[in-house]
Design a protein around this motif. Structure first.
Motif, PDB file in Angstrom:
ATOM      1  N   CYS A   1      43.094  44.524  34.471  1.00 35.65           N
ATOM      2  CA  CYS A   1      44.219  43.946  35.077  1.00 35.65           C
ATOM      3  C   CYS A   1      44.628  44.963  35.926  1.00 35.65           C
ATOM      4  CB  CYS A   1      45.330  43.362  34.146  1.00 35.65           C
ATOM      5  SG  CYS A   1      45.045  41.770  33.265  1.00 35.65           S
ATOM      6  N   ALA A   2      44.721  46.225  35.490  1.00 36.55           N
ATOM      7  CA  ALA A   2      45.375  47.242  36.131  1.00 36.55           C
ATOM      8  C   ALA A   2      44.503  47.481  37.462  1.00 36.55           C
ATOM      9  CB  ALA A   2      45.243  48.423  35.288  1.00 36.55           C
TER      10      ALA A   2
ATOM     11  N   SER B   1      42.497  45.101  39.102  1.00 39.39           N
ATOM     12  CA  SER B   1      42.526  44.347  39.735  1.00 39.39           C
ATOM     13  C   SER B   1      44.010  44.481  40.695  1.00 39.39           C
ATOM     14  CB  SER B   1      42.684  42.900  38.927  1.00 39.39           C
ATOM     15  OG  SER B   1      41.196  42.665  38.298  1.00 39.39           O
ATOM     16  N   PHE B   2      44.942  44.574  40.094  1.00 43.46           N
ATOM     17  CA  PHE B   2      46.168  44.659  40.782  1.00 43.46           C
ATOM     18  C   PHE B   2      46.088  45.861  41.512  1.00 43.46           C
ATOM     19  CE2 PHE B   2      48.159  42.365  36.957  1.00 43.46           C
ATOM     20  CZ  PHE B   2      47.839  40.956  37.583  1.00 43.46           C
ATOM     21  N   SER B   3      45.413  46.669  41.372  1.00 40.64           N
ATOM     22  CA  SER B   3      45.464  47.990  42.364  1.00 40.64           C
ATOM     23  C   SER B   3      44.874  47.961  43.565  1.00 40.64           C
ATOM     24  CB  SER B   3      44.672  49.330  41.399  1.00 40.64           C
ATOM     25  OG  SER B   3      43.533  49.127  41.201  1.00 40.64           O
ATOM     26  N   GLY B   4      43.738  46.761  43.509  1.00 42.64           N
ATOM     27  CA  GLY B   4      43.155  46.724  44.774  1.00 42.64           C
ATOM     28  C   GLY B   4      41.726  47.420  44.708  1.00 42.64           C
TER      29      GLY B   4
END
Length: 213
Positions: free
Chosen positions: A170-171, A173-176
């Motif tokens: 998730c980290a 993915s959210f970081s782009g």
């Protein structure tokens, strides 16, 4: 040595041997995941022969399927050994957990045809099935390890491993990070490294619990 002492010594030796095997099998579950995760990276980077074939709308690597088959066979063998060896004295929840983990192994039988032959609309279900597979496996692992006669700290750590991996995913993915070039490769490297650390930590904790193992 009296006969009673001899019997007690034999029972203690048997219990020690059984405990060692249980710990080895638990270590084996995570070792198989780490090794084949690393091999998956080599395949994705074409560092291993591919022998590609066209299935449905996409090209797939026969090497990848071959390694998936070996991983499936090894993992299933470990689960069945844990499930059928009465000397481990697993609780009912552990047996239920192992059954769920075996069911989780069958997910590719659904996802692979869906990915290869499905249209864009059906591909939307791919993520749902993948998420359900993660949930079934996580619940199975928690139930299994919760009913094992091992050290409390080791049980607690193993229960957290799927959620640590999920948190890292998730980290990322959210970081782009995935939008960048080679983002998926970097994600695979991070998750594989995480699996390797799991192996090392679990092995170390197992040796601490059973020094002679």
């Amino acid at each position: 040595m009296s006969s009673d002492q001899h019997i007690n010594a034999m029972q203690q030796t048997l219990e020690t041997s059984t405990r060692k095997e249980l710990l080895r099998l638990i270590n084996g579950i995570f070792l198989v995941m780490a090794v084949f995760s690393a091999l998956g990276i080599l395949i994705s980077q074409k560092l291993l022969p591919q022998f590609t074939i066209e299935i449905g709308h996409i090209e797939r690597s026969l090497t990848s399927y071959f390694l998936q088959g070996i991983s499936f066979a090894l993992t299933t063998a470990i689960y069945l050994r844990l499930l059928t060896h009465k000397a481990f004295r697993l609780k009912t929840r552990s047996r239920i957990g192992l059954c769920l983990m075996i069911i989780s192994l069958l997910a590719p039988l659904v996802t692979e045809p869906l990915y290869a032959y499905g249209d864009k609309e059906s591909w939307n279900y791919y993520s749902l099935i993948y998420g359900a597979d993660f949930l079934i496996n996580a619940i199975g692992l928690i139930l299994f390890i919760g009913g094992c006669d091992i050290d409390k700290k080791l049980r607690r750590f193993i229960k957290w491993t799927p959620f640590i991996s999920l948190g890292i995913s998730c980290a990322i993915s959210f970081s782009g990070m995935l939008k960048f070039e080679n983002g998926f490769l970097l994600e695979s490297l991070i998750l594989t490294t995480t699996q390797i650390f799991f192996c090392l930590i679990i092995h170390r904790m197992s040796r601490k619990e059973m020094p002679e193992a």
